[in-house]
Design an enzyme around this catalytic site. Structure first.
Site, PDB file in Angstrom:
ATOM      1  N   GLY A 246       0.787  -1.238   0.000  1.00 28.60           N
ATOM      2  CA  GLY A 246       0.000   0.000   0.000  1.00 28.60           C
ATOM      3  C   GLY A 246       0.809   1.274   0.000  1.00 28.60           C
ATOM      4  O   GLY A 246       0.241   2.360   0.048  1.00 28.60           O
ATOM      5  N   GLU A 288       4.578  -6.092   1.832  1.00 24.93           N
ATOM      6  CA  GLU A 288       4.293  -6.499   0.456  1.00 24.93           C
ATOM      7  C   GLU A 288       4.113  -5.317  -0.489  1.00 24.93           C
ATOM      8  O   GLU A 288       3.029  -5.092  -1.028  1.00 24.93           O
ATOM      9  CB  GLU A 288       3.025  -7.364   0.436  1.00 24.93           C
ATOM     10  CG  GLU A 288       3.190  -8.650   1.203  1.00 24.93           C
ATOM     11  CD  GLU A 288       1.906  -9.446   1.342  1.00 24.93           C
ATOM     12  OE1 GLU A 288       1.997 -10.648   1.608  1.00 24.93           O
ATOM     13  OE2 GLU A 288       0.812  -8.858   1.189  1.00 24.93           O
ATOM     14  N   PRO A 289       5.151  -4.549  -0.710  1.00 25.23           N
ATOM     15  CA  PRO A 289       5.013  -3.419  -1.627  1.00 25.23           C
ATOM     16  C   PRO A 289       4.914  -3.884  -3.078  1.00 25.23           C
ATOM     17  O   PRO A 289       5.664  -4.778  -3.498  1.00 25.23           O
ATOM     18  CB  PRO A 289       6.312  -2.640  -1.413  1.00 25.23           C
ATOM     19  CG  PRO A 289       7.300  -3.685  -0.983  1.00 25.23           C
ATOM     20  CD  PRO A 289       6.518  -4.695  -0.188  1.00 25.23           C
ATOM     21  N   ARG A 291       3.243  -1.388  -5.911  1.00 30.25           N
ATOM     22  CA  ARG A 291       3.349  -0.111  -6.618  1.00 30.25           C
ATOM     23  C   ARG A 291       4.670   0.614  -6.342  1.00 30.25           C
ATOM     24  O   ARG A 291       5.291   1.164  -7.243  1.00 30.25           O
ATOM     25  CB  ARG A 291       2.188   0.775  -6.154  1.00 30.25           C
ATOM     26  CG  ARG A 291       1.963   2.011  -7.007  1.00 30.25           C
ATOM     27  CD  ARG A 291       0.944   2.936  -6.351  1.00 30.25           C
ATOM     28  NE  ARG A 291      -0.242   2.283  -5.887  1.00 30.25           N
ATOM     29  CZ  ARG A 291      -1.338   2.075  -6.628  1.00 30.25           C
ATOM     30  NH1 ARG A 291      -1.396   2.526  -7.837  1.00 30.25           N
ATOM     31  NH2 ARG A 291      -2.386   1.445  -6.115  1.00 30.25           N
ATOM     32  N   ARG A 328      -6.492   2.422 -15.922  1.00 25.45           N
ATOM     33  CA  ARG A 328      -6.600   3.032 -14.596  1.00 25.45           C
ATOM     34  C   ARG A 328      -7.373   4.347 -14.576  1.00 25.45           C
ATOM     35  O   ARG A 328      -7.959   4.696 -13.572  1.00 25.45           O
ATOM     36  CB  ARG A 328      -5.212   3.194 -13.959  1.00 25.45           C
ATOM     37  CG  ARG A 328      -4.544   1.838 -13.680  1.00 25.45           C
ATOM     38  CD  ARG A 328      -3.302   1.938 -12.814  1.00 25.45           C
ATOM     39  NE  ARG A 328      -3.616   2.261 -11.441  1.00 25.45           N
ATOM     40  CZ  ARG A 328      -3.476   3.453 -10.896  1.00 25.45           C
ATOM     41  NH1 ARG A 328      -2.992   4.459 -11.616  1.00 25.45           N
ATOM     42  NH2 ARG A 328      -3.805   3.662  -9.642  1.00 25.45           N
ATOM     43  N   TYR A 332     -10.357   4.235 -12.078  1.00 26.64           N
ATOM     44  CA  TYR A 332     -10.181   5.002 -10.838  1.00 26.64           C
ATOM     45  C   TYR A 332     -10.032   6.507 -11.061  1.00 26.64           C
ATOM     46  O   TYR A 332      -9.682   7.220 -10.124  1.00 26.64           O
ATOM     47  CB  TYR A 332      -8.913   4.551 -10.084  1.00 26.64           C
ATOM     48  CG  TYR A 332      -8.597   3.087 -10.113  1.00 26.64           C
ATOM     49  CD1 TYR A 332      -9.416   2.159  -9.486  1.00 26.64           C
ATOM     50  CD2 TYR A 332      -7.443   2.621 -10.743  1.00 26.64           C
ATOM     51  CE1 TYR A 332      -9.097   0.812  -9.504  1.00 26.64           C
ATOM     52  CE2 TYR A 332      -7.124   1.275 -10.759  1.00 26.64           C
ATOM     53  CZ  TYR A 332      -7.959   0.375 -10.143  1.00 26.64           C
ATOM     54  OH  TYR A 332      -7.641  -0.950 -10.160  1.00 26.64           O
ATOM     55  N   CYS A 359     -13.424   1.132 -29.181  1.00 23.53           N
ATOM     56  CA  CYS A 359     -14.795   1.614 -29.429  1.00 23.53           C
ATOM     57  C   CYS A 359     -15.497   1.905 -28.115  1.00 23.53           C
ATOM     58  O   CYS A 359     -16.521   1.292 -27.793  1.00 23.53           O
ATOM     59  CB  CYS A 359     -15.564   0.577 -30.232  1.00 23.53           C
ATOM     60  SG  CYS A 359     -14.732   0.168 -31.750  1.00 23.53           S
ATOM     61  N   TYR A 388       0.438  -1.889 -12.252  1.00 22.08           N
ATOM     62  CA  TYR A 388      -0.975  -2.077 -12.585  1.00 22.08           C
ATOM     63  C   TYR A 388      -1.336  -1.547 -13.975  1.00 22.08           C
ATOM     64  O   TYR A 388      -2.435  -1.058 -14.187  1.00 22.08           O
ATOM     65  CB  TYR A 388      -1.872  -1.452 -11.498  1.00 22.08           C
ATOM     66  CG  TYR A 388      -1.591  -2.009 -10.121  1.00 22.08           C
ATOM     67  CD1 TYR A 388      -1.893  -3.330  -9.815  1.00 22.08           C
ATOM     68  CD2 TYR A 388      -0.982  -1.231  -9.136  1.00 22.08           C
ATOM     69  CE1 TYR A 388      -1.612  -3.861  -8.569  1.00 22.08           C
ATOM     70  CE2 TYR A 388      -0.695  -1.759  -7.879  1.00 22.08           C
ATOM     71  CZ  TYR A 388      -1.014  -3.069  -7.608  1.00 22.08           C
ATOM     72  OH  TYR A 388      -0.736  -3.611  -6.366  1.00 22.08           O
TER      73      TYR A 388
HETATM   74  N1  LLP Z   1      -0.658  -7.234  -0.465  1.00 18.92           N
HETATM   75  C1  LLP Z   1      -1.959  -7.508  -0.669  1.00 18.92           C
HETATM   76  C2  LLP Z   1      -2.598  -8.544   0.131  1.00 18.92           C
HETATM   77  C3  LLP Z   1      -2.686  -6.792  -1.644  1.00 18.92           C
HETATM   78  O1  LLP Z   1      -3.971  -7.051  -1.835  1.00 18.92           O
HETATM   79  C4  LLP Z   1      -2.022  -5.800  -2.419  1.00 18.92           C
HETATM   80  C5  LLP Z   1      -2.739  -5.043  -3.454  1.00 18.92           C
HETATM   81  C6  LLP Z   1      -0.658  -5.560  -2.178  1.00 18.92           C
HETATM   82  C7  LLP Z   1      -0.008  -6.293  -1.189  1.00 18.92           C
HETATM   83  C8  LLP Z   1       0.136  -4.536  -2.943  1.00 18.92           C
HETATM   84  O2  LLP Z   1      -0.353  -3.254  -2.806  1.00 18.92           O
HETATM   85  P1  LLP Z   1       0.505  -2.000  -3.341  1.00 18.92           P
HETATM   86  O3  LLP Z   1       1.780  -1.928  -2.529  1.00 18.92           O
HETATM   87  O4  LLP Z   1       0.811  -2.211  -4.773  1.00 18.92           O
HETATM   88  O5  LLP Z   1      -0.380  -0.842  -3.111  1.00 18.92           O
HETATM   89  N2  LLP Z   1      -5.230  -2.083  -9.245  1.00 18.92           N
HETATM   90  C9  LLP Z   1      -5.140  -1.045  -8.245  1.00 18.92           C
HETATM   91  C10 LLP Z   1      -4.381  -1.515  -7.016  1.00 18.92           C
HETATM   92  C11 LLP Z   1      -4.998  -2.731  -6.378  1.00 18.92           C
HETATM   93  C12 LLP Z   1      -4.181  -3.249  -5.211  1.00 18.92           C
HETATM   94  C13 LLP Z   1      -4.711  -4.555  -4.758  1.00 18.92           C
HETATM   95  N3  LLP Z   1      -3.960  -5.178  -3.714  1.00 18.92           N
HETATM   96  C14 LLP Z   1      -4.490   0.170  -8.883  1.00 18.92           C
HETATM   97  O6  LLP Z   1      -4.199   0.137 -10.082  1.00 18.92           O
HETATM   98  O7  LLP Z   1      -4.328   1.194  -8.235  1.00 18.92           O
END
Ligand code: LLP
Length: 430
Positions: A246, A288-289, A291, A328, A332, A359, A388
């Protein structure tokens, strides 16, 4: 974004390379990643865990952000673990030679076949997302005569996506079991009753693109209080804590993400202090990074096909990609910075809508975007598309998916080749 500049021809450069040459040589649309910066970010995470948490943790890259064999291999080389959420991601990781012991298998519903596949391949941690999954996992492991090393996904009740993050509302989520109604505690009790399950880890994930540090610290404390309750009432100390991902990145000037090292420093201090207060051993920690590792380390190059000026309405700059390679904005209203790579030395003195070629009227990369004067044939660069984008791309309108390349030491490596028209029909029964 780092490593972008403008050369003497007025062209945008990325990692020292003229993006127009890259587009000419590899075609467009094209995902372009800065491998050196990806590796640097991996090291930042790893080094911070070493420095502030005595190395007692594992950073697992969330492969859903960008998953391909090349990327999994890179992550393995950097010594990180991997978060996967389907058999497809597991398969990709195994093909890359990833150590299964360092893989965490997430998802709010994993089929029996997927759970079996994970057990068969000795995936390090398998998440149980609820009672049903816990029971299926226990039965599948028992049938195989193995022990499943389980992470229980908990809803800690923290919503990080409010102005001032709050601690309510999150019970309405399809992920995990809730703390506040006793579900999580009951799930722990049940997990401990199965001989085929070893409850290794309590896990959570409070959202994505989070800028502040406090929600992570606060969540860690809630999870530790839960661990203490388990210890006191059930006599079992869960050895690991997974705080999910996150960590936010800068897409546009208004974004103000926290620094990775600062975040880990703060979380580590709060976890240690809370453990002391609660009389717990300091748990092995997982982050768990997704992004943060890849998002602002990549850009997408497009060729402008048409420019449609509608007097007194708006100007459409039509790219040769769009929602099929970057959904995206559609999903979003995500905002991006766009640069005319062919005229990067010129001022951004026009306001346009960059749209795609499918289209769909909603097929847009962005609206009200400031851009240099643009004509057909120009190359556009959309920044911070490393996460993503490729992983959420589609073949809508039977448009082939772009290639993904990594730049490293003045070399360009194709990680994913461009789909051909034959690829597009490859699953059709002729
Ligand atoms: N761990 C778990 C259990 C997750 O569900 C996620 C993301 C992550 C780690 C990694 O999160 P990050 O560090 O990337 O924020 N498609 C959306 C983002 C969906 C994230 C879903 N889970 C977007 O394009 O913004």
């Amino acid at each position: 974004m780092e490593n972008i500049s403008v050369n003497s021809l007025g062209h945008l450069t990325f990692c020292g390379m003229d993006t127009l040459s890259v587009a000419r040589d590899f075609g467009t649309p094209l995902y372009v990643m800065d491998e050196v910066s990806v590796r640097k970010e991996c090291r930042k995470f790893k080094d911070s865990i070493t420095e502030y948490y005595d190395g007692k943790g594992l950073v697992c890259y969330a492969s859903k952000a960008l998953c391909c064999v090349y990327m999994c291999r890179l992550i393995a080389e950097e010594g990180l673990g991997l978060d996967v959420s389907s058999a497809g991601e597991i398969y990709t990781a195994l093909k890359a030679g990833f150590d299964p012991e360092k893989i965490v298998f997430h998802g709010n519903f994993k089929t029996d076949a997927e759970l079996d596949y994970a057990l068969e391949n000795k995936i390090g941690r398998i998440e149980a997302d609820g009672f049903g999954e816990l029971r299926r996992l226990a039965a599948l492991a028992a049938a195989k005569g193995v022990t499943a090393n389980v992470l229980l996904r908990v809803k800690p009740g923290v919503d990080a996506h409010t102005h001032e993050f709050i601690q309510t509302g999150q019970i309405d989520s399809k992920f995990g079991v809730a703390l506040e109604n006793g579900e999580a505690f009951a799930a722990v009790k049940e997990a401990l009753s199965y001989g085929s399950i070893s409850l290794k880890c309590l896990g959570c994930h409070i959202g994505s693109q989070i800028f502040e540090i406090e929600p992570f610290c606060h969540t860690a404390e809630i999870m530790l209080e839960f661990a203490a309750k388990i210890k006191n009432e059930l006599g079992y100390e869960v050895p690991e804590l997974n705080l999910g991902g996150g960590f936010g990145i800068k897409y546009t000037q208004v974004d103000t993400p926290a620094d990775t090292a600062e975040c880990i420093k703060a979380v580590s201090a709060r976890v240690k202090a809370k453990c002391k207060e609660l009389g717990l051993d300091v748990p092995f920690i997982m982050l768990e990074p997704g992004r943060k590792i890849v998002g602002d380390k990549g850009l997408t190059l497009y060729t402008v096909g048409e420019v449609k000026e509608i007097p007194n309405v708006r100007t459409y700059v039509i790219a040769d990609g769009g929602m099929t390679d970057n959904p995206r904005y559609m999903l979003y209203q995500a905002e991006y910075e766009v640069i005319n790579a062919s005229r990067a030395d010129k001022p951004k003195d026009s306001t346009v809508t960059v749209c795609g070629r499918t289209c769909e009227s909603g097929d847009k990369i962005g609206e009200g975007l400031k851009l240099q004067q643009t004509v057909p044939g120009d190359i556009l660069a959309v920044l911070s598309t490393g996460a993503y984008n490729y992983s959420m791309s589609s073949n809508y309108n039977r448009i082939p998916k772009p290639a993904a390349v990594f730049i490293k030491d003045n070399r360009i490596i194709t990680a994913v080749r461009r789909q051909t028209l034959d690829d597009v029909i490859s699953n059709d029964v002729l």
